[in-house]
Design a protein around this motif. Structure first.
Motif, PDB file in Angstrom:
ATOM      1  N   LEU A 124       0.371   2.998   6.550  1.00 15.32           N
ATOM      2  CA  LEU A 124       1.332   1.550   5.966  1.00 15.32           C
ATOM      3  C   LEU A 124       0.785   0.625   6.717  1.00 15.32           C
ATOM      4  O   LEU A 124       0.905   0.457   8.047  1.00 15.32           O
ATOM      5  CB  LEU A 124       2.331   2.243   5.773  1.00 15.32           C
ATOM      6  CG  LEU A 124       3.018   3.070   4.546  1.00 15.32           C
ATOM      7  CD1 LEU A 124       4.538   2.742   4.538  1.00 15.32           C
ATOM      8  CD2 LEU A 124       2.185   2.227   3.221  1.00 15.32           C
ATOM      9  N   SER A 125       0.464  -0.383   6.127  1.00 23.96           N
ATOM     10  CA  SER A 125       0.330  -1.961   7.074  1.00 23.96           C
ATOM     11  C   SER A 125       1.412  -2.613   6.637  1.00 23.96           C
ATOM     12  O   SER A 125       2.020  -2.669   5.360  1.00 23.96           O
ATOM     13  CB  SER A 125      -1.115  -2.400   6.561  1.00 23.96           C
ATOM     14  OG  SER A 125      -1.111  -3.767   6.853  1.00 23.96           O
ATOM     15  N   PHE A 126       2.080  -3.597   7.464  1.00 23.59           N
ATOM     16  CA  PHE A 126       3.098  -4.304   7.105  1.00 23.59           C
ATOM     17  C   PHE A 126       2.892  -5.912   7.042  1.00 23.59           C
ATOM     18  O   PHE A 126       3.536  -6.435   6.701  1.00 23.59           O
ATOM     19  CB  PHE A 126       4.213  -4.272   8.218  1.00 23.59           C
ATOM     20  CG  PHE A 126       4.725  -2.576   8.278  1.00 23.59           C
ATOM     21  CD1 PHE A 126       5.449  -2.250   7.187  1.00 23.59           C
ATOM     22  CD2 PHE A 126       4.594  -1.966   9.322  1.00 23.59           C
ATOM     23  CE1 PHE A 126       6.092  -0.796   7.000  1.00 23.59           C
ATOM     24  CE2 PHE A 126       5.293  -0.645   9.461  1.00 23.59           C
ATOM     25  CZ  PHE A 126       5.800  -0.229   8.295  1.00 23.59           C
ATOM     26  N   PRO A 128       1.283  -8.978   5.191  1.00 25.16           N
ATOM     27  CA  PRO A 128       1.201  -9.200   4.012  1.00 25.16           C
ATOM     28  C   PRO A 128      -0.291  -9.475   3.316  1.00 25.16           C
ATOM     29  O   PRO A 128      -0.425  -8.871   2.479  1.00 25.16           O
ATOM     30  CB  PRO A 128       1.948 -10.757   3.732  1.00 25.16           C
ATOM     31  CG  PRO A 128       2.632 -10.856   5.034  1.00 25.16           C
ATOM     32  CD  PRO A 128       2.180  -9.860   5.965  1.00 25.16           C
ATOM     33  N   LEU A 131      -1.403  -5.855   2.111  1.00 19.80           N
ATOM     34  CA  LEU A 131      -0.629  -5.337   1.061  1.00 19.80           C
ATOM     35  C   LEU A 131      -1.244  -4.816  -0.130  1.00 19.80           C
ATOM     36  O   LEU A 131      -1.016  -3.703  -0.733  1.00 19.80           O
ATOM     37  CB  LEU A 131       0.511  -6.133   0.491  1.00 19.80           C
ATOM     38  CG  LEU A 131       1.915  -6.145   1.708  1.00 19.80           C
ATOM     39  CD1 LEU A 131       2.737  -7.233   1.124  1.00 19.80           C
ATOM     40  CD2 LEU A 131       2.333  -4.879   2.051  1.00 19.80           C
ATOM     41  N   LEU A 132      -2.182  -5.638  -0.483  1.00 14.68           N
ATOM     42  CA  LEU A 132      -2.968  -5.360  -1.711  1.00 14.68           C
ATOM     43  C   LEU A 132      -4.047  -4.255  -1.587  1.00 14.68           C
ATOM     44  O   LEU A 132      -4.521  -3.813  -2.317  1.00 14.68           O
ATOM     45  CB  LEU A 132      -3.567  -6.582  -2.663  1.00 14.68           C
ATOM     46  CG  LEU A 132      -2.441  -7.509  -2.789  1.00 14.68           C
ATOM     47  CD1 LEU A 132      -3.228  -8.934  -3.444  1.00 14.68           C
ATOM     48  CD2 LEU A 132      -1.864  -7.072  -4.039  1.00 14.68           C
ATOM     49  N   MET A 134      -3.405  -1.736   0.255  1.00 16.45           N
ATOM     50  CA  MET A 134      -2.703  -0.557   0.798  1.00 16.45           C
ATOM     51  C   MET A 134      -2.915   0.795   0.259  1.00 16.45           C
ATOM     52  O   MET A 134      -2.857   1.761   0.561  1.00 16.45           O
ATOM     53  CB  MET A 134      -1.314  -1.132   0.940  1.00 16.45           C
ATOM     54  CG  MET A 134      -0.368   0.070   2.137  1.00 16.45           C
ATOM     55  SD  MET A 134       1.385  -0.573   1.868  1.00 16.45           S
ATOM     56  CE  MET A 134       1.785  -0.103   0.488  1.00 16.45           C
ATOM     57  N   LEU A 135      -2.935   0.329  -0.980  1.00 17.02           N
ATOM     58  CA  LEU A 135      -2.959   1.712  -2.061  1.00 17.02           C
ATOM     59  C   LEU A 135      -4.371   1.742  -2.599  1.00 17.02           C
ATOM     60  O   LEU A 135      -4.875   1.314  -3.791  1.00 17.02           O
ATOM     61  CB  LEU A 135      -2.135   1.572  -3.430  1.00 17.02           C
ATOM     62  CG  LEU A 135      -0.745   1.627  -2.936  1.00 17.02           C
ATOM     63  CD1 LEU A 135       0.056   1.230  -4.157  1.00 17.02           C
ATOM     64  CD2 LEU A 135      -0.420   2.802  -2.536  1.00 17.02           C
ATOM     65  N   PRO A 153       2.551   0.804  -8.814  1.00 18.60           N
ATOM     66  CA  PRO A 153       2.893   1.600  -7.533  1.00 18.60           C
ATOM     67  C   PRO A 153       4.275   2.293  -7.691  1.00 18.60           C
ATOM     68  O   PRO A 153       4.972   2.876  -6.858  1.00 18.60           O
ATOM     69  CB  PRO A 153       3.052   0.476  -6.357  1.00 18.60           C
ATOM     70  CG  PRO A 153       2.991  -0.909  -7.073  1.00 18.60           C
ATOM     71  CD  PRO A 153       2.497  -0.524  -8.647  1.00 18.60           C
TER      72      PRO A 153
END
Lengths: 178, 264
Positions: A124-126, A128, A131-132, A134-135, A153
């Protein structure tokens, strides 16, 4: 048999305990046991006035998971039938927090067999900006294709996301990396 | 629900921690209730699912904070959540307002979630283990909220026109009340001295302005209001209540009020 990494089996009763817990299904996805889901933390015996108390840590997948209490009751009920301690306590614990890395290889197979893509191993990255990404695409549990898209999500439970496979045209759910 | 035993606290430290926990719990609780109203009427079906899930997260987080508070004060979590008069709630003034239209909801979420992320990140360093542990767990979950609201920020700004205008207007409308998330706490000095609160609220507020500024700037917007140094606290803080909130309070306490002592 799965043993807790933090509780080496020194007391022979612990093997019985872990084996019994391996038979307790997850209330929402019964194909996987609570042990393979990784929500059982430490199991230990504590002395009490009336003898011994068995304490088992239960680590919720999500803080707000409404199945936590059902799990706690079912785990406690199964342990009490063993008649292995004078008291049984199932303690909800966030120390350390459950992460999706705790699902065992057997658990990942059980999820796939029930039509759920197991969580990807992404960290997991915090930030911003990250974020996109991340999955990453989940692998379709039906046909094994990587040609899938994330539809949402947020799925039917806190721990699941919704995806679509472009090859076999099936919608499917995945366990979120968390 | 129980958590691991923590270090023992003196009475003043315990009271200060109780105040902090109440603000954390009430923020998540009230926001979760407001936004659960979108279930069934969100702009698109996928958003219905997402908003319901996000609201469920917040109510779950509120419950965990209330339970920690109940242990500390030998109280009952349900009593704290449902058994107080409206003026006893300590959520930020930002959460005093009805959900409004979708742009208002997205704007409030952007303001709140980015602030909450800064707050949780800091609390993972708390000297009080149960707070640090819960914050670490919640932070992982809240990452998905950030992902979601960042996606809406990009959508509405990229669409331009009315979508962008309404979002910009709503951000400006709530900017002042949003500062109340970091309103100084009465027991802040005590919490800072014992390391329960690793950083001052004003320091967190400043970092939030920087982070939010980066988000908005990536979407072609700028901060909705001045980010003075030192940051100015909201005049409304955490004690002013509104008719909107009085209405919500009457809604969420309805079951508890109609059958005293009921369990569900």
């Amino acid at each position: 048999m799965v043993t807790s990494p933090s509780a080496p089996v020194v007391d022979p009763r612990l093997a019985t305990i872990w084996s019994a817990l391996g038979e307790v299904p997850d209330p929402e996805i019964p194909a996987i046991s609570v042990v393979d889901l990784g929500v059982i933390g430490d199991a230990r015996f504590e002395p009490i006035e009336a003898g011994e108390r068995l304490v088992v840590d239960l680590m919720p997948t999500f803080v707000g998971c409404p199945a936590t209490e059902v799990m706690r009751d079912q785990v406690g009920e199964r342990l009490r039938t063993l008649q292995i301690a004078d008291e049984v306590e199932v303690r909800v614990s966030f120390s350390p927090p459950w992460t999706s890395d705790r699902i065992t290889p057997a658990g990942r197979e059980a999820l796939r067999g029930s039509g759920f893509a197991p969580p990807s191993g992404v960290a997991l990255s915090f930030a911003p900006g990250d974020l996109l990404t991340m999955l990453p695409s989940a692998i379709c549990p039906y046909c094994g294709s990587r040609n899938t898209t994330l539809e949402n999500p947020f799925g039917p439970t806190l721990c699941r996301s919704i995806h679509h496979c472009a090859d076999c045209r099936q919608p499917f759910e995945a366990f979120k990396p968390v | 629900m129980t958590v691991a035993p923590a270090r023992s606290l003196g009475p003043t430290e315990s009271a200060a921690l109780a105040e902090l926990l109440l603000t954390l719990a009430d923020d998540e609780f009230i926001l979760g209730f407001w936004d659960s109203e979108w279930t069934g009427i969100a702009p698109i079906l996928e958003e219905d699912v997402a908003m319901s899930s996000i609201s469920q997260d917040e109510i779950g987080h509120a419950r965990a904070w209330y339970e920690l508070l109940a242990q500390l004060t030998a109280d009952d979590a349900d009593r704290i959540a449902f058994g107080r008069a409206p003026d006893e709630y300590r959520h930020a003034a930002l959460l005093n307002h009805a959900r409004g239209d979708w742009a208002h909801t997205v704007a409030r979420r952007l303001l709140y979630e980015t602030a909450d992320a800064v707050r949780l990140e800091s609390l993972t360093g708390s000297s009080y283990a149960p707070v640090a542990e819960l914050a670490a767990k919640m932070r992982r979950e809240e990452t998905y909220h950030l992902l979601h609201w960042n996606a809406w920020l990009r959508q509405l700004t990229a669409a331009g026109g009315e979508a962008r205008d309404r979002l910009v207007a709503a951000l400006a409308l709530r900017w002042s009340d949003a500062q109340s998330i970091f309103a100084p706490l009465a027991g802040e000095g005590i919490l800072r001295a014992g390391g329960i609160l690793p950083e001052a609220m004003a320091a967190l507020q400043k970092r939030w302005h920087e982070r939010l500024g980066q988000w908005l700037s990536a979407a072609g917007l700028s901060l909705p209001g001045p980010a003075t140094d030192p940051p100015q606290p909201s005049t409304a803080g955490r004690t002013g209540r509104t008719p909107d909130f009085a209405w919500l309070h009457s809604e969420f306490t309805l079951v508890a009020r109609s059958e005293e002592g009921a369990t569900w």
